[in-house]
Design a protein around this motif. Structure first.
Motif, mmCIF file in Angstrom:
data_model
loop_
_atom_site.group_PDB
_atom_site.id
_atom_site.type_symbol
_atom_site.label_atom_id
_atom_site.label_comp_id
_atom_site.label_asym_id
_atom_site.label_seq_id
_atom_site.Cartn_x
_atom_site.Cartn_y
_atom_site.Cartn_z
ATOM 1 N N THR A 1 31.320 21.028 36.022
ATOM 2 C CA THR A 1 30.730 19.732 36.373
ATOM 3 C C THR A 1 30.810 18.787 35.180
ATOM 4 O OG1 THR A 1 28.572 20.473 35.628
ATOM 5 C CG2 THR A 1 29.058 20.778 37.943
ATOM 6 N N ASP A 2 30.797 17.487 35.458
ATOM 7 C CA ASP A 2 30.523 16.558 34.373
ATOM 8 C C ASP A 2 29.025 16.247 34.408
ATOM 9 O OD1 ASP A 2 31.400 15.251 36.714
ATOM 10 O OD2 ASP A 2 32.247 13.543 35.661
ATOM 11 N N THR A 3 28.461 16.053 33.226
ATOM 12 C CA THR A 3 27.008 15.903 33.104
ATOM 13 C C THR A 3 26.692 14.649 32.310
ATOM 14 O OG1 THR A 3 26.757 18.303 33.054
ATOM 15 C CG2 THR A 3 24.889 17.014 32.253
ATOM 16 N N PHE A 4 25.748 13.858 32.841
ATOM 17 C CA PHE A 4 25.228 12.688 32.134
ATOM 18 C C PHE A 4 23.753 12.942 31.878
ATOM 19 C CE2 PHE A 4 23.008 8.745 31.815
ATOM 20 C CZ PHE A 4 23.875 7.882 31.157
ATOM 21 N N GLY A 5 23.262 12.677 30.667
ATOM 22 C CA GLY A 5 21.843 12.840 30.352
ATOM 23 C C GLY A 5 21.275 11.558 29.768
ATOM 24 N N TYR A 6 20.066 11.173 30.204
ATOM 25 C CA TYR A 6 19.403 9.949 29.721
ATOM 26 C C TYR A 6 18.023 10.312 29.197
ATOM 27 C CZ TYR A 6 17.368 5.278 29.710
ATOM 28 O OH TYR A 6 16.747 4.098 29.332
ATOM 29 N N PHE A 7 17.721 9.901 27.968
ATOM 30 C CA PHE A 7 16.419 10.181 27.360
ATOM 31 C C PHE A 7 15.389 9.171 27.870
ATOM 32 C CE2 PHE A 7 16.621 13.475 24.041
ATOM 33 C CZ PHE A 7 17.944 13.832 24.203
ATOM 34 N N MET A 8 14.414 9.666 28.637
ATOM 35 C CA MET A 8 13.371 8.778 29.158
ATOM 36 C C MET A 8 12.264 8.602 28.130
ATOM 37 S SD MET A 8 13.438 10.020 33.093
ATOM 38 C CE MET A 8 12.315 8.760 33.651
ATOM 39 N N ASN A 9 12.004 9.646 27.328
ATOM 40 C CA ASN A 9 11.082 9.517 26.189
ATOM 41 C C ASN A 9 11.284 10.694 25.242
ATOM 42 O OD1 ASN A 9 9.602 11.692 27.248
ATOM 43 N ND2 ASN A 9 8.466 10.290 28.563
ATOM 44 N N GLY A 10 10.567 10.684 24.114
ATOM 45 C CA GLY A 10 10.679 11.752 23.130
ATOM 46 C C GLY A 10 11.959 11.655 22.326
ATOM 47 N N ARG B 1 20.800 12.593 16.786
ATOM 48 C CA ARG B 1 19.380 12.653 17.138
ATOM 49 C C ARG B 1 19.128 11.519 18.143
ATOM 50 N NH1 ARG B 1 15.582 16.605 16.997
ATOM 51 N NH2 ARG B 1 13.600 15.608 17.416
ATOM 52 N N CYS B 2 18.691 11.874 19.344
ATOM 53 C CA CYS B 2 18.545 10.875 20.415
ATOM 54 C C CYS B 2 17.073 10.646 20.738
ATOM 55 C CB CYS B 2 19.259 11.364 21.674
ATOM 56 S SG CYS B 2 21.046 11.392 21.527
ATOM 57 N N SER B 3 16.733 9.434 21.143
ATOM 58 C CA SER B 3 15.369 9.116 21.582
ATOM 59 C C SER B 3 15.464 8.206 22.810
ATOM 60 C CB SER B 3 14.584 8.479 20.443
ATOM 61 O OG SER B 3 15.296 7.390 19.941
ATOM 62 N N ALA B 4 14.307 7.677 23.245
ATOM 63 C CA ALA B 4 14.259 6.942 24.519
ATOM 64 C C ALA B 4 15.364 5.895 24.590
ATOM 65 C CB ALA B 4 12.899 6.285 24.680
ATOM 66 N N GLY B 5 16.111 5.908 25.683
ATOM 67 C CA GLY B 5 17.183 4.941 25.889
ATOM 68 C C GLY B 5 18.550 5.445 25.467
ATOM 69 N N HIS B 6 18.585 6.537 24.680
ATOM 70 C CA HIS B 6 19.892 7.120 24.350
ATOM 71 C C HIS B 6 20.406 7.929 25.539
ATOM 72 C CE1 HIS B 6 18.634 6.473 20.066
ATOM 73 N NE2 HIS B 6 19.902 6.104 20.005
ATOM 74 N N THR C 1 11.009 16.987 20.434
ATOM 75 C CA THR C 1 9.572 16.827 20.256
ATOM 76 C C THR C 1 8.932 17.184 21.599
ATOM 77 O OG1 THR C 1 9.796 14.489 20.839
ATOM 78 C CG2 THR C 1 9.764 15.026 18.504
ATOM 79 N N ARG C 2 7.657 17.633 21.533
ATOM 80 C CA ARG C 2 7.018 18.099 22.772
ATOM 81 C C ARG C 2 6.905 16.951 23.785
ATOM 82 N NH1 ARG C 2 1.414 19.921 23.697
ATOM 83 N NH2 ARG C 2 1.058 19.418 21.527
ATOM 84 N N GLY C 3 7.289 17.208 25.017
ATOM 85 C CA GLY C 3 7.205 16.191 26.062
ATOM 86 C C GLY C 3 8.485 15.376 26.228
ATOM 87 N N THR C 4 9.493 15.666 25.408
ATOM 88 C CA THR C 4 10.766 14.935 25.563
ATOM 89 C C THR C 4 11.290 15.121 26.982
ATOM 90 O OG1 THR C 4 11.344 15.154 23.240
ATOM 91 C CG2 THR C 4 13.177 14.835 24.777
ATOM 92 N N LEU D 1 30.696 11.424 25.112
ATOM 93 C CA LEU D 1 30.069 10.192 24.604
ATOM 94 C C LEU D 1 28.600 10.451 24.271
ATOM 95 C CD1 LEU D 1 31.033 7.638 27.364
ATOM 96 C CD2 LEU D 1 31.587 7.372 24.971
ATOM 97 N N ILE D 2 28.108 9.776 23.237
ATOM 98 C CA ILE D 2 26.657 9.649 23.027
ATOM 99 C C ILE D 2 26.416 8.168 22.773
ATOM 100 C CG2 ILE D 2 24.650 10.307 21.658
ATOM 101 C CD1 ILE D 2 26.038 12.877 20.874
ATOM 102 N N GLY D 3 25.507 7.545 23.537
ATOM 103 C CA GLY D 3 25.329 6.097 23.438
ATOM 104 C C GLY D 3 23.860 5.707 23.404
ATOM 105 N N ASP D 4 23.639 4.397 23.247
ATOM 106 C CA ASP D 4 22.291 3.827 23.174
ATOM 107 C C ASP D 4 22.234 2.637 24.133
ATOM 108 O OD1 ASP D 4 19.949 2.590 22.539
ATOM 109 O OD2 ASP D 4 20.323 2.451 20.383
ATOM 110 N N SER D 5 21.414 2.756 25.178
ATOM 111 C CA SER D 5 21.405 1.700 26.199
ATOM 112 C C SER D 5 20.913 0.363 25.628
ATOM 113 C CB SER D 5 20.552 2.110 27.404
ATOM 114 O OG SER D 5 19.221 2.315 27.008
#
Ligand code: UGY
Ligand code: MN
Length: 247
Positions: free
Chosen positions: A69-78, A90-95, A111-114, A135-139
């Motif tokens: 599969t191809d996989t896309f991941g979006y950091f909602m928080n943490g 190192r990714c955080s909200a919006g990455h 971090t806990r709750g990410t 890719l790794i990006g920042d929205s």
């Protein structure tokens, strides 16, 4: 959370679904440990892709070897460290990150709750077209363009618009009162999560109040429309299958 008299806003219909956060039940998913994982949308619902929400505890991790599969991941928080092929950040909200078919990826040291929202799709290769790339990006660095000329409804396109990619993931942000300009009916399928604000989503012949945390599945040809309400902008992250032939 307990609701009196067994009520919920969740509705699973044949060609669309609204999954409200009060009904989530976690699954154990191979490769993901130390986390609560909720499979929100998948083939069991009738969808052609999967949408999975992962909330990490301290010490949690996701390690996925090369897959089909191809996989896309979006950091909602943490925050957490993401590796995709040879990339590491190192990714955080919006990455966000994208791992093409056949490329291993991992999320470690959260971090806990990410919380990360994943979209997974069986990749459809195209003859004579290059493979998609990691890719790794920042929205926050992706410009929001007016949607069909409306500056109050802005679209951020997170993945390259290239035939190599068979999925798109976008963020749509509406000022209060802004709408999708018409009731869309199209072959592409959507998986969506409300990131902020509130509004009313029309799905087929039903209208639903929606807010942050709500998840929506729209099957191909599900008529769809949205209006943002309240005093804050409303935004949602959504998946779409793209760039492949009709037959
Ligand atoms: O890209 C889309 O199809 C988008 N305009 N649909 C939606 O927001 N429901
Ligand atoms: Mn659409």
């Amino acid at each position: 959370m307990t609701s009196p008299y067994g009520t919920t806003r969740t509705r699973v219909a044949a060609r669309h679904a609204l999954i409200a956060p009060d009904g989530h039940v976690k699954s154990n998913v191979p490769g993901i440990t130390g986390a609560e994982t909720v499979i929100l949308i998948n083939e069991a619902m009738g969808a052609g892709f999967a949408q999975v929400m992962v909330t990490f505890g301290r010490g949690g991790r996701a390690r996925v070897a090369e897959e089909g599969t191809d996989t896309f991941g979006y950091f909602m928080n943490g925050s957490a460290t993401v590796t995709v092929g040879g990339l590491k950040k190192r990714c955080s909200a919006g990455h966000y990150f994208y791992a093409p078919v056949g490329v291993a990826w991992s999320i470690t040291a959260p971090t806990r709750g990410t919380r990360v929202m994943l979209f997974e799709k069986d990749y459809e290769p195209l003859a004579r077209v290059e493979a998609p790339w990691p890719l790794i990006g920042d929205s926050s660095k992706v410009k929001g363009e007016p949607f069909l000329g409306d500056p109050d409804a802005r679209l951020q396109v997170l993945l390259p618009d290239s035939p190599a990619f068979d999925m798109a993931v976008n963020i749509f942000t509406y000022k209060p009162g802004a709408t999708l300009p018409f009731v869309e009916t199209h072959v592409m399928e959507h998986g969506l999560v409300m990131l902020a604000g509130q509004g009313v989503y029309r799905l087929e012949d039903s209208w639903y109040p929606v807010g942050a945390g709500d998840v929506i599945w729209m099957a191909p040809y599900c008529p769809q429309w949205f209006v943002a309400i309240g005093k804050q902008p409303a935004s949602y992250l959504y998946y779409k299958d793209v760039n492949r032939a009709a037959l």
